[in-house]
Scaffold this motif. Structure first.
Motif, PDB file in Angstrom:
ATOM      1  N   MET A  19      65.734  -5.485 -23.009  1.00 25.69           N
ATOM      2  CA  MET A  19      64.449  -5.668 -22.565  1.00 25.69           C
ATOM      3  C   MET A  19      64.053  -6.717 -21.770  1.00 25.69           C
ATOM      4  O   MET A  19      63.640  -6.523 -20.746  1.00 25.69           O
ATOM      5  N   LEU A  20      64.395  -7.968 -22.245  1.00 28.18           N
ATOM      6  CA  LEU A  20      64.291  -9.225 -21.615  1.00 28.18           C
ATOM      7  C   LEU A  20      65.254  -9.194 -20.524  1.00 28.18           C
ATOM      8  O   LEU A  20      65.069  -9.816 -19.398  1.00 28.18           O
ATOM      9  N   ALA A  21      66.531  -8.746 -20.646  1.00 27.90           N
ATOM     10  CA  ALA A  21      67.522  -8.469 -19.445  1.00 27.90           C
ATOM     11  C   ALA A  21      67.212  -7.663 -18.313  1.00 27.90           C
ATOM     12  O   ALA A  21      67.306  -8.211 -17.064  1.00 27.90           O
ATOM     13  N   ALA A  22      66.204  -6.647 -18.945  1.00 28.10           N
ATOM     14  CA  ALA A  22      65.679  -5.869 -17.634  1.00 28.10           C
ATOM     15  C   ALA A  22      64.614  -6.649 -16.655  1.00 28.10           C
ATOM     16  O   ALA A  22      64.606  -6.570 -15.663  1.00 28.10           O
ATOM     17  N   TYR A  23      63.843  -7.331 -17.481  1.00 34.90           N
ATOM     18  CA  TYR A  23      62.907  -8.140 -16.801  1.00 34.90           C
ATOM     19  C   TYR A  23      63.733  -9.307 -15.988  1.00 34.90           C
ATOM     20  O   TYR A  23      63.197  -9.417 -14.646  1.00 34.90           O
ATOM     21  N   GLY A  24      64.454  -9.982 -16.567  1.00 39.08           N
ATOM     22  CA  GLY A  24      65.226 -10.952 -15.680  1.00 39.08           C
ATOM     23  C   GLY A  24      66.030 -10.315 -14.668  1.00 39.08           C
ATOM     24  O   GLY A  24      66.158 -10.899 -13.502  1.00 39.08           O
ATOM     25  N   GLY A  25      66.679  -8.999 -14.772  1.00 36.10           N
ATOM     26  CA  GLY A  25      67.420  -8.494 -13.488  1.00 36.10           C
ATOM     27  C   GLY A  25      66.562  -8.091 -12.557  1.00 36.10           C
ATOM     28  O   GLY A  25      66.684  -8.301 -11.461  1.00 36.10           O
ATOM     29  N   GLY A  26      65.152  -7.608 -12.790  1.00 37.87           N
ATOM     30  CA  GLY A  26      64.360  -7.203 -11.626  1.00 37.87           C
ATOM     31  C   GLY A  26      64.028  -8.647 -10.777  1.00 37.87           C
ATOM     32  O   GLY A  26      63.883  -8.506  -9.733  1.00 37.87           O
ATOM     33  N   SER A  27      63.713  -9.626 -11.807  1.00 40.71           N
ATOM     34  CA  SER A  27      63.327 -10.877 -11.005  1.00 40.71           C
ATOM     35  C   SER A  27      64.638 -11.312 -10.174  1.00 40.71           C
ATOM     36  O   SER A  27      64.183 -11.814  -8.818  1.00 40.71           O
ATOM     37  N   MET A  28      65.845 -11.340 -10.587  1.00 43.87           N
ATOM     38  CA  MET A  28      66.898 -11.738  -9.827  1.00 43.87           C
ATOM     39  C   MET A  28      67.196 -10.845  -8.551  1.00 43.87           C
ATOM     40  O   MET A  28      67.524 -11.410  -7.406  1.00 43.87           O
ATOM     41  N   LEU A  29      67.090  -9.627  -8.584  1.00 43.45           N
ATOM     42  CA  LEU A  29      67.349  -8.655  -7.653  1.00 43.45           C
ATOM     43  C   LEU A  29      66.439  -9.294  -6.347  1.00 43.45           C
ATOM     44  O   LEU A  29      66.758  -9.135  -5.373  1.00 43.45           O
ATOM     45  N   VAL A  30      65.063  -9.368  -6.744  1.00 44.57           N
ATOM     46  CA  VAL A  30      63.915  -9.670  -5.703  1.00 44.57           C
ATOM     47  C   VAL A  30      64.422 -11.136  -5.155  1.00 44.57           C
ATOM     48  O   VAL A  30      64.376 -11.181  -4.092  1.00 44.57           O
ATOM     49  N   ALA A  31      64.919 -12.151  -6.150  1.00 43.46           N
ATOM     50  CA  ALA A  31      64.985 -13.352  -5.742  1.00 43.46           C
ATOM     51  C   ALA A  31      66.382 -13.408  -4.659  1.00 43.46           C
ATOM     52  O   ALA A  31      66.232 -13.986  -3.630  1.00 43.46           O
ATOM     53  N   LEU A  32      67.260 -12.346  -4.936  1.00 46.15           N
ATOM     54  CA  LEU A  32      68.290 -12.423  -3.790  1.00 46.15           C
ATOM     55  C   LEU A  32      67.874 -11.902  -2.612  1.00 46.15           C
ATOM     56  O   LEU A  32      68.625 -12.188  -1.394  1.00 46.15           O
ATOM     57  N   GLY A  33      67.062 -10.941  -2.483  1.00 43.86           N
ATOM     58  CA  GLY A  33      66.621 -10.483  -1.173  1.00 43.86           C
ATOM     59  C   GLY A  33      65.465 -11.017  -0.451  1.00 43.86           C
ATOM     60  O   GLY A  33      65.041 -10.877   0.611  1.00 43.86           O
ATOM     61  N   MET A  34      64.670 -12.164  -1.205  1.00 48.65           N
ATOM     62  CA  MET A  34      63.816 -13.020  -0.520  1.00 48.65           C
ATOM     63  C   MET A  34      63.957 -13.632   0.628  1.00 48.65           C
ATOM     64  O   MET A  34      62.934 -13.452   1.569  1.00 48.65           O
ATOM     65  N   PRO A  35      65.052 -14.269   1.033  1.00 50.35           N
ATOM     66  CA  PRO A  35      65.094 -14.916   2.162  1.00 50.35           C
ATOM     67  C   PRO A  35      65.090 -14.121   3.675  1.00 50.35           C
ATOM     68  O   PRO A  35      64.316 -14.325   4.285  1.00 50.35           O
ATOM     69  N   LYS A  36      65.369 -12.795   3.246  1.00 52.07           N
ATOM     70  CA  LYS A  36      65.476 -11.655   4.200  1.00 52.07           C
ATOM     71  C   LYS A  36      64.147 -11.265   4.497  1.00 52.07           C
ATOM     72  O   LYS A  36      63.713 -10.964   5.637  1.00 52.07           O
ATOM     73  N   LEU A  37      63.475 -11.130   3.196  1.00 52.44           N
ATOM     74  CA  LEU A  37      62.212 -10.368   3.240  1.00 52.44           C
ATOM     75  C   LEU A  37      61.081 -11.251   4.038  1.00 52.44           C
ATOM     76  O   LEU A  37      60.569 -10.968   4.893  1.00 52.44           O
ATOM     77  N   LEU A  38      61.304 -12.711   3.722  1.00 54.02           N
ATOM     78  CA  LEU A  38      60.477 -13.492   4.181  1.00 54.02           C
ATOM     79  C   LEU A  38      60.830 -13.682   5.821  1.00 54.02           C
ATOM     80  O   LEU A  38      60.094 -14.666   6.399  1.00 54.02           O
TER      81      LEU A  38
END
Length: 407
Positions: free
Chosen positions: A254-273
Motif C-alpha cells: 500500500m505504501l508502494a502504491a502511494y510512492g508509485g503514484g508520486s513517482m509517476l507524476v514526478a516523471l511527467g512534471m517537467p513536460k506538464l509545467l
C-alpha cells in the motif's frame, strides 16, 4: 530529465542527496530497533517522542540557524552539518538510556534542519535555467520516493548478515560520502548578504511569504499535503493490519502504491509545467487531495472484501500522485519569490512552516485515530484539507502576477 545530470556540480550534489537519504533511511530502521532494545514494549513511546523532537527541531531550529549563518559561505556550512550528522550517528550505538537518544536526535535533526534548506537554496544558483531546475526538482522528488521504498529493503537485507547496531555505520558512511561530494563540488559565486540585525535575518523568510501571493498560496497547500501525508504515514499500518486484517507485506504494498503514484507524476512534471502554469497544476492537486481522502473514508467505512482492498490501493496511488503535483513544483515558487540575498531564508521558512503543519496533523492522525477510528479521523483531516485548499485558492488568485522578491 537525466540531461540535467550533465551539469557536473549538480550531478555531485544530487549524488550527495541520494547517499545521505539512504543513510537517513538506514538510521530510521536502526533507531526503531535500538528503541526496542532499550525500552522493550515502550519502544513506541520512545520513537514517538523522538519523532516529535525531530519535528520541533525542524520547525524551531531551521530559521534560527539560517539567521545565524546568513553570512557564512554555503559550502563549509553544508560540510559542517554533514559532519555533525555523522558524529551523532557514530554515537547512537553506544547509548543505554532513552534520554540519550532524545539529545542525540535533537542534535541530528538540528543539523538536518540546517543542511536541507541551505542545500535546496543552492540548487537554483547551480541551475539558473528554469527548465533545468524543474527537471532537477522532479529528480529530487523521485529520489525521496525511491528512498522510502529502497531503504527498508536494504536494511532488511543487511540485517540478515549484520546486527542492527552496524546499520548506524552505513548511516555514518552516507553522511561522510555526502560531505566528500560537497567538498569536491564547484559552487557558483553567491554574494554574501550585507550585515543586518538578527531579528531582520530571522524573519526575512516569513516576510517574503507574507509579501507573495504565490507563497501565501503555498502555505495553504502545505496544510493540504500535511493532512494526506499524516493519514498515509501514520495510519496505513493500522488500516491494513488492524482494520483489514491483512499481512505485513500488504502494508509495504500500500505504501508502494502511494510512492508509485508520486513517482509517476514526478516523471511527467517537467513536460506538464511546459504547457500549464504552476497554479493550475498545484491547485488541482490541492483540491483533489481532500476529495480522494473523502473517497477513502467511504471505502473504509462501507466497502469490504477484495473490492475494498483494490479500491484503497488505487486511492493511495491517486493520493500519492496528487501530493506530488504540489510537492514537485513548490520550489519553483520559492525560487521566484526570493533573491540571491534572501533565498536561504525563504527555503528555511518553507522547511519550517511545512513541518509545522506536520506537527499538527501527525498527532491528530495518531491519537485521534486511536480514539475515534480511522473513518472519523479521516473526515477531520478532510476538513483541514478543505480549509488549506480554500486558503490556497483565495490567496493565489489567477490574475496575480509574480511579485518582485522581497530583499
Amino acid at each position: 530529465m537525466l540531461a540535467v545530470l550533465r551539469n557536473p556540480s549538480y550531478a555531485k550534489l544530487f549524488s550527495a542527496q541520494i547517499i545521505a537519504l539512504l543513510g537517513t533511511g538506514l538510521l530510521t530502521v536502526a533507531l526503531g530497533l535500538l528503541a526496542f532494545d532499550i525500552a522493550g514494549g515502550d519502544a513506541g513511546v520512545v520513537m514517538g517522542v523522538a519523532m516529535t523532537i525531530k519535528m520541533v527541531a525542524y520547525v524551531a531550529v531551521s530559521p534560527v540557524t539560517t539567521a545565524l549563518t546568513a553570512r557564512l559561505p554555503r559550502k563549509p556550512l553544508l560540510i559542517g552539518a554533514d559532519l555533525i550528522r555523522a558524529g551523532v550517528a557514530v554515537s547512537l550505538p553506544f547509548v543505554t538510556e532513552a534520554w540519550q537518544i532524545y539529545i542525540l536526535i535533537f542534535l541530528l535533526q538540528s543539523a538536518s534542519a540546517t543542511f536541507t534548506p541551505a542545500f535546496q537554496a543552492v540548487i537554483p544558483s547551480v541551475l539558473p535555467d528554469e527548465g533545468e531546475y524543474t527537471r532537477a526538482l522532479s529528480l529530487s522528488r523521485l529520489a525521496y520516493d525511491l528512498e522510502s521504498l529502497v531503504s527498508p529493503m536494504l536494511a532488511a537485507a543487511l540485517l540478515t548478515v549484520i546486527s542492527f547496531q552496524d546499520l548506524f555505520a552505513g548511516t555514518v558512511v552516507g553522511f561522510l560520502a555526502s560531505a566528500t561530494l560537497v567538498i569536491v563540488t564547484r559552487f557558483p559565486y553567491i554574494a554574501t548578504p550585507p550585515p543586518a540585525p538578527f531579528f531582520d535575518r530571522l524573519t526575512r523568510g516569513v516576510r517574503a511569504f507574507w509579501a507573495s501571493r504565490e507563497l501565501r498560496g503555498l502555505m495553504g497547500l502545505n496544510l493540504v499535503v500535511a493532512t494526506t501525508t499524516a493519514m498515509v504515514i501514520v495510519n496505513t499500518v493500522v488500516l491494513v493490519q488492524g482494520d483489514l486484517g491483512r499481512p505485513q507485506t500488504d502494508v509495504a504494498l500500500m505504501l508502494a502504491a502511494y510512492g508509485g503514484g508520486s513517482m509517476l507524476v514526478a516523471l511527467g512534471m517537467p513536460k506538464l509545467l511546459d504547457t500549464l502554469p504552476d497554479r493550475n497544476v498545484m491547485l488541482t492537486g490541492g483540491i483533489a487531495i481532500p476529495v480522494l481522502l473523502l473517497a477513502a473514508t467511504g471505502v473504509i467505512a462501507w466497502a469490504d472484501g477484495t473490492g475494498q482492498w483494490v479500491a484503497l490501493l488505487v486511492l493511495w496511488g491517486l493520493i500519492g500522485a496528487a501530493t506530488s503535483t504540489i510537492l514537485t513544483p513548490s520550489a519553483r515558487l520559492l525560487r521566484r519569490g526570493s533573491s540571491e540575498e534572501n533565498r536561504p531564508a525563504v527555503f528555511a521558512a518553507q522547511f519550517s512552516l511545512s513541518h509545522a503543519c506536520f506537527l499538527i496533523t501527525y498527532p491528530l492522525a495518531g491519537v485521534l485515530g486511536a480514539a475515534i477510528g480511522l473513518s472519523a479521523v479521516a473526515l477531520v483531516l478532510v476538513g483541514i484539507g478543505v480549509l488549506g485548499s480554500i486558503v490556497a485558492t483565495t490567496a493565489w488568485r489567477p490574475a496575480s502576477r509574480v511579485e518582485s522578491p522581497v530583499p
